[in-house]
Design an enzyme around this catalytic site. Structure first.
Site, PDB file in Angstrom:
ATOM      1  N   VAL A 281      11.181  -0.152   9.463  1.00  0.00           N
ATOM      2  CA  VAL A 281      12.305  -0.808  10.141  1.00  0.00           C
ATOM      3  C   VAL A 281      11.869  -2.161  10.694  1.00  0.00           C
ATOM      4  O   VAL A 281      12.590  -3.158  10.619  1.00  0.00           O
ATOM      5  CB  VAL A 281      12.869   0.095  11.267  1.00  0.00           C
ATOM      6  N   ALA A 282      10.634  -2.186  11.248  1.00  0.00           N
ATOM      7  CA  ALA A 282      10.127  -3.432  11.813  1.00  0.00           C
ATOM      8  C   ALA A 282       9.905  -4.480  10.722  1.00  0.00           C
ATOM      9  O   ALA A 282      10.092  -5.673  10.939  1.00  0.00           O
ATOM     10  CB  ALA A 282       8.829  -3.180  12.564  1.00  0.00           C
ATOM     11  N   ILE A 284      11.619  -4.919   8.046  1.00  0.00           N
ATOM     12  CA  ILE A 284      12.882  -5.501   7.594  1.00  0.00           C
ATOM     13  C   ILE A 284      13.398  -6.464   8.661  1.00  0.00           C
ATOM     14  O   ILE A 284      13.591  -6.064   9.803  1.00  0.00           O
ATOM     15  CB  ILE A 284      13.949  -4.409   7.358  1.00  0.00           C
ATOM     16  N   GLU A 286      16.013  -7.286  10.162  1.00  0.00           N
ATOM     17  CA  GLU A 286      17.424  -6.908  10.238  1.00  0.00           C
ATOM     18  C   GLU A 286      18.286  -7.968  10.914  1.00  0.00           C
ATOM     19  O   GLU A 286      19.503  -7.985  10.767  1.00  0.00           O
ATOM     20  CB  GLU A 286      17.599  -5.565  10.960  1.00  0.00           C
ATOM     21  N   ASP A 328      36.867 -38.200  -6.500  1.00  0.00           N
ATOM     22  CA  ASP A 328      38.098 -38.873  -6.897  1.00  0.00           C
ATOM     23  C   ASP A 328      38.108 -40.258  -6.252  1.00  0.00           C
ATOM     24  O   ASP A 328      37.517 -40.451  -5.179  1.00  0.00           O
ATOM     25  CB  ASP A 328      39.294 -38.042  -6.420  1.00  0.00           C
ATOM     26  N   ASN A 709       9.939  -5.877  17.889  1.00  0.00           N
ATOM     27  CA  ASN A 709      10.788  -6.337  16.792  1.00  0.00           C
ATOM     28  C   ASN A 709      12.165  -6.755  17.290  1.00  0.00           C
ATOM     29  O   ASN A 709      12.721  -7.782  16.880  1.00  0.00           O
ATOM     30  CB  ASN A 709      10.908  -5.215  15.756  1.00  0.00           C
ATOM     31  N   ASP A 713      12.638 -10.742  17.527  1.00  0.00           N
ATOM     32  CA  ASP A 713      13.396 -11.129  16.329  1.00  0.00           C
ATOM     33  C   ASP A 713      14.735 -11.771  16.668  1.00  0.00           C
ATOM     34  O   ASP A 713      15.178 -12.692  15.994  1.00  0.00           O
ATOM     35  CB  ASP A 713      13.672  -9.895  15.452  1.00  0.00           C
TER      36      ASP A 713
END
Length: 881
Positions: A281-282, A284, A286, A328, A709, A713
């Protein structure tokens, strides 16, 4: 064969369609309606709300996060589960909200359809729904009508049609029924044809329907919109690639950690499983989807303040990757306002700003009075852009137009037609006097005298040659040239309905040259784009001469660069492969049709270029949708073009695109910074646990890993997403399709910085064991783990400062102007320190109190991280220079 009707006479067209000037019989019309279907545009497949929601969860990173949430729940970490799922749901909700209105282009086309049309049926004039029109119907049109289908004109009287939305032609086009003898004529040159959803601005006409519904020119555009494949943005490619890499690594790391734990037999299988799961989990990031979404969302806000409205989040980042900007001309590169630039009087050519007006001069009277422009309810100027430009010139010079017109009441007028190419009025100027304007060569055939100062003398051959030379000189600058003349009239001539009787023996006055001028800020924007490695292109429906002249003024092509421009007719002669091989030769594409624009975009994309396309008309919608980034016009743009676009310019200004590109580059750089920060931190955590396990040391508890994390994070990474742009953001080449989040040394930085974080943390743990403060193995290891835990967290927070610039130093003025970042670091530091300083949290987080010496080691490790990274960045800057 519909595109060849312009080459046939009206009788040939009617015969081919099995129609008559009196129209169809109702029974025949019903049969044709049954066979060909109603005169309406094809509907695209509707995407339901549920489908949009489901699509948000097809992203690999999102799927990984959902699995991670399930694993975290299994591990008993409910708070982490809730946070991860909240990120997933918010990300999906934001995506659905942004994309809900993205597929309305066909609906907008439908709404443009004319509700009713006057049709000849059974020899009678009937008012019918435009949906009931069939091929062969004879319809009646007048000024203000929307043309309900593609038609061939049978009879016309002073007809002008506004076709800008379809052809890009900025001036209303004069229409007639004469045959066009050309093998291939662009839509803008088919003066005997009318096209669905264009509007009659003047005159009356009878026309026969030659195409309905999906077979019309607008119908072809609708089908192109339906068939256009949605493009995958560089951001989506990057996230997908990164997700795949992380998926494999996370799975491998979790298995290795669990296997090593089992081999060393130092933890129970359940404890080791929880540790492996916590580490997975850490590992990733997230927070990444949330950080990307928030960074993009904040980018949309910044762009909105600069008049660029983002309709799709990914468009923010795609703009930063742009290598080609196909723009244009009318309204984007130019003002979309015809303006007098040069005038010729008494044989002298004078720039408009320097021209001294004389309210009593024949030139002033001709320019103001031989003019059908009008005042609107808000005193705005209404009418043909050429005629409003003449009025605006005198308004800008301070002349009261309304009072001037009242002084010279109109007695009669002879409207412009395509054969004479003249427009005349008779006014009461002490006596009836004719004033007229029009094509210079036509004026000269009817003039025998010239105004020279205040005297009128004979028009000599030398005069004619000089006037024609001046006309050619102005025309070469792509100026629209008008000549002016006058003559006194008798009462009988004043009442005449035949212009030939009055438009003779004219006194030539002078010339004016006008153009839709470039926006003043665009030239600098184009120069900035070129310095940033972006190639600007001009794609327009205007004539090649006009397009090239404007392109030269703006610096898109060099003066005299004949090879740099190509027309739609010339494009038709090229196969797709030939166009692909030659497309890089051209920077100006003139007189192009909708299918040409799509071909041009695809040709550049075949060279793996990221293409941005601007447009405001119905004709631009397919190219806007095909391009990597479609840019619609907020002021002049049709609803069709806006709905097909990813970005809408509120000010219709090319310079705004360049500002948006700068913002897009900043967004990508900030996402890169966040990724470098997150992945290096996660790698540091993984290496710390992996080596601890291999060395058979005590390892960090799952709750410690998850807390670090979560705290490090979230806030700092999001704050990195709002860093201001670095000074050189527009000085390097665009990254294009090949640009990766891991490019430009970011991948290397992640690896060495992650290893450095792990080694420093392990070093602090070793020092805690070798130089203990307390006695007893349990206390010594508890202190060492606490030191390792707080070191890992502190290093990551200090390392966030390093990541504020990928290669620039943090020791510079204004480095900490980002107050969001300052608050993020402070709040994260307090949350991390609280697990040690708040006694009630010690048992929950398995921490102990540390003395000053231990804190000194922890802080030294954190500062050492900053110092080493700064040294490496200094070496990188030296090598780059």
């Amino acid at each position: 064969m519909k595109d060849q009707f312009y080459r046939q006479t009206t009788l040939q067209v009617l015969e081919r369609l099995h129609a008559t000037p009196q129209g169809l019989l109702t029974t025949e019309a019903m049969e044709r309606l049954q066979k060909n279907g109603p005169n309406e545009l094809p509907q695209g497949k509707k995407v339901t709300l549920l489908q949009r929601i489901i699509a948000q969860f097809k992203d690999l990173m999102i799927l990984i996060l959902i699995v991670a949430a399930i694993v975290a729940a299994f591990a008993g970490e409910l708070s982490d589960t809730i946070i991860i799922l909240l990120v997933v749901v918010l990300n999906a909700a934001f995506g659905v909200f942004q994309e809900t209105k993205a597929e309305n282009a066909i609906d907008a086309l439908q709404k443009m359809s004319t509700p009713t049309t006057r049709v000849r049926r059974d020899g009678q004039i009937a008012q019918l729904s435009s949906k009931e029109l069939v091929i062969g119907d004879v319809i009646l049109l007048e000024a203000g009508d929307i043309i309900p289908a593609d038609v061939r004109f049978l009879k016309t009287q002073n007809v002008k049609v506004e076709e800008a939305a379809l052809t890009g032609e900025s001036v209303a086009v004069t229409k007639d029924e004469a045959v066009i003898d050309a093998e291939s004529a662009a839509l803008g040159d088919q003066h005997n044809m009318g096209f669905m959803n264009t509007s009659m601005t003047a005159g009356t006409a009878e026309a026969v329907v030659v195409a309905t519904g999906k077979d019309t020119e607008v119908g072809k555009i609708a089908q192109m919109l339906n068939s256009a494949e949605p493009t995958v943005t560089p951001l989506q490619r990057n996230i997908t690639h990164l997700s795949k890499i992380l998926s494999v690594l996370v799975l491998a790391i979790a298995v290795i950690i669990f296997a090593l734990g089992m081999l060393t037999k130092r933890e129970t299988p359940l404890d080791m499983l929880l540790t492996a799961i916590s580490l997975a989990v850490a590992a990733i990031p997230e927070g990444l989807p949330a950080i990307v979404t928030i960074t993009l969302a904040l980018g949309t806000q910044a762009m909105a303040k600069r008049h660029a409205l983002i309709r799709k989040l990914q468009a923010v980042e795609t703009l930063g990757a742009t290598e080609i900007i196909a723009s244009d001309k009318t309204g984007t590169l130019t003002k979309n306002q015809m303006t007098i630039e040069q005038l010729m009087l008494n044989g002298q050519v004078t720039a408009a700003p320097d021209f001294k007006i004389d309210a009593d001069s024949p030139l002033t009277k001709a320019m103001i009075l031989a003019n059908d422009a009008e005042r609107g309810s808000q005193k705005e100027l209404l009418g043909d852009p050429t005629e409003t430009a003449l009025w605006q010139f005198y308004i800008d010079k301070g002349l009261d137009i309304d009072e001037f017109r009242q002084r010279y009441p109109r007695l009669n007028s002879w409207p412009f037609d395509s054969e004479r190419k003249l427009m005349s009025v008779a006014v009461n100027d002490k006596q009836p006097t004719l004033y007229l304007k029009g094509a210079v060569d036509e004026l000269l055939t009817r003039a025998d005298r010239i105004l020279d100062g205040e005297q009128v003398r004979e028009l000599t051959d030398d005069d004619r040659e000089q006037i024609l030379k001046t006309n050619h000189y102005l025309a070469k600058q792509a100026l629209r040239v008008l000549g002016y003349a006058y003559r006194p009239l008798t009462e009988k001539e004043c009442q005449s309905t035949d212009p030939a009787l009055v438009e003779q023996s004219l006194i030539f006055i002078g010339l004016s040259g006008m153009i839709d001028p470039p926006r003043p800020e665009v030239k600098a924007a184009i120069q900035e784009a070129k310095e940033a490695g972006i190639r600007p292109l001009m794609i327009t429906g205007d004539h090649k001469t006009t397009a090239r002249a404007i392109a030269e003024r703006l610096g898109i092509i060099e003066p005299g660069d004949e090879a740099g421009a190509i027309t739609g007719q010339e494009l038709n002669a090229l196969s797709d492969q030939e166009l692909k091989d030659q497309v890089a030769q051209y920077s100006v594409y003139a007189r192009v049709a909708p299918e040409h624009k799509v071909r041009i975009v695809k040709a550049w994309q075949s060279h793996d270029k990221v293409v941005a396309m601007t447009g405001d008309g119905v004709n631009d919608a397919p190219a806007l949708k095909t391009a990597d980034i479609g840019v619609g016009m907020g002021i002049t743009g049709t609803e069709v073009s806006k709905n097909a676009a990813d970005v809408v310019l509120a000010d219709d200004n090319f310079a705004t695109i360049i500002a948006a590109v700068k913002e897009g580059r900043k967004v990508f750089a900030n996402i890169q910074k966040a990724i470098q920060y997150l992945l290096s931190a996660n790698l540091g955590e993984v290496l710390t646990l992996l080596i601890m396990t291999m060395m058979n040391w005590s390892i960090l508890a799952p709750v410690q890993i998850l807390w670090i994390n979560l705290v490090t994070d979230t806030f700092p990474a999001i704050a990195l997403g709002v860093e201001p742009a670095e000074g050189d953001v527009m000085k390097h080449q665009p990254r294009g399709n090949q640009g990766s989040f891991l490019a430009h040394g970011v991948g290397f930085n992640i690896i060495y910085q992650g290893i450095l974080e792990g080694l420093l943390t392990l070093g602090v743990y070793a020092l805690g064991i070798l130089y203990p403060v307390h006695q007893g193995s349990a206390l010594i290891h508890a202190d060492a783990l606490t030191m390792a835990y707080i070191t890992l967290g502190l290093i990551q927070l200090l390392h966030a400062c390093n990541c504020k610039s990928l290669q620039g130093t943090i020791f510079k003025t204004g480095e900490f102007k980002n107050r969001y970042f300052n608050w993020a670091i402070l709040s994260s530091t307090l949350l991390l320190a609280g697990t040690i300083f708040i006694p009630t949290l010690n048992p929950i987080f398995h921490t102990t109190e540390l003395d000053l010496a231990q804190w000194g080691i922890v802080i030294a490790a954190g500062l050492l991280m900053v110092l080493i990274v700064e040294i490496v960045k200094a070496v990188q800057r030296h090598q780059k220079n």
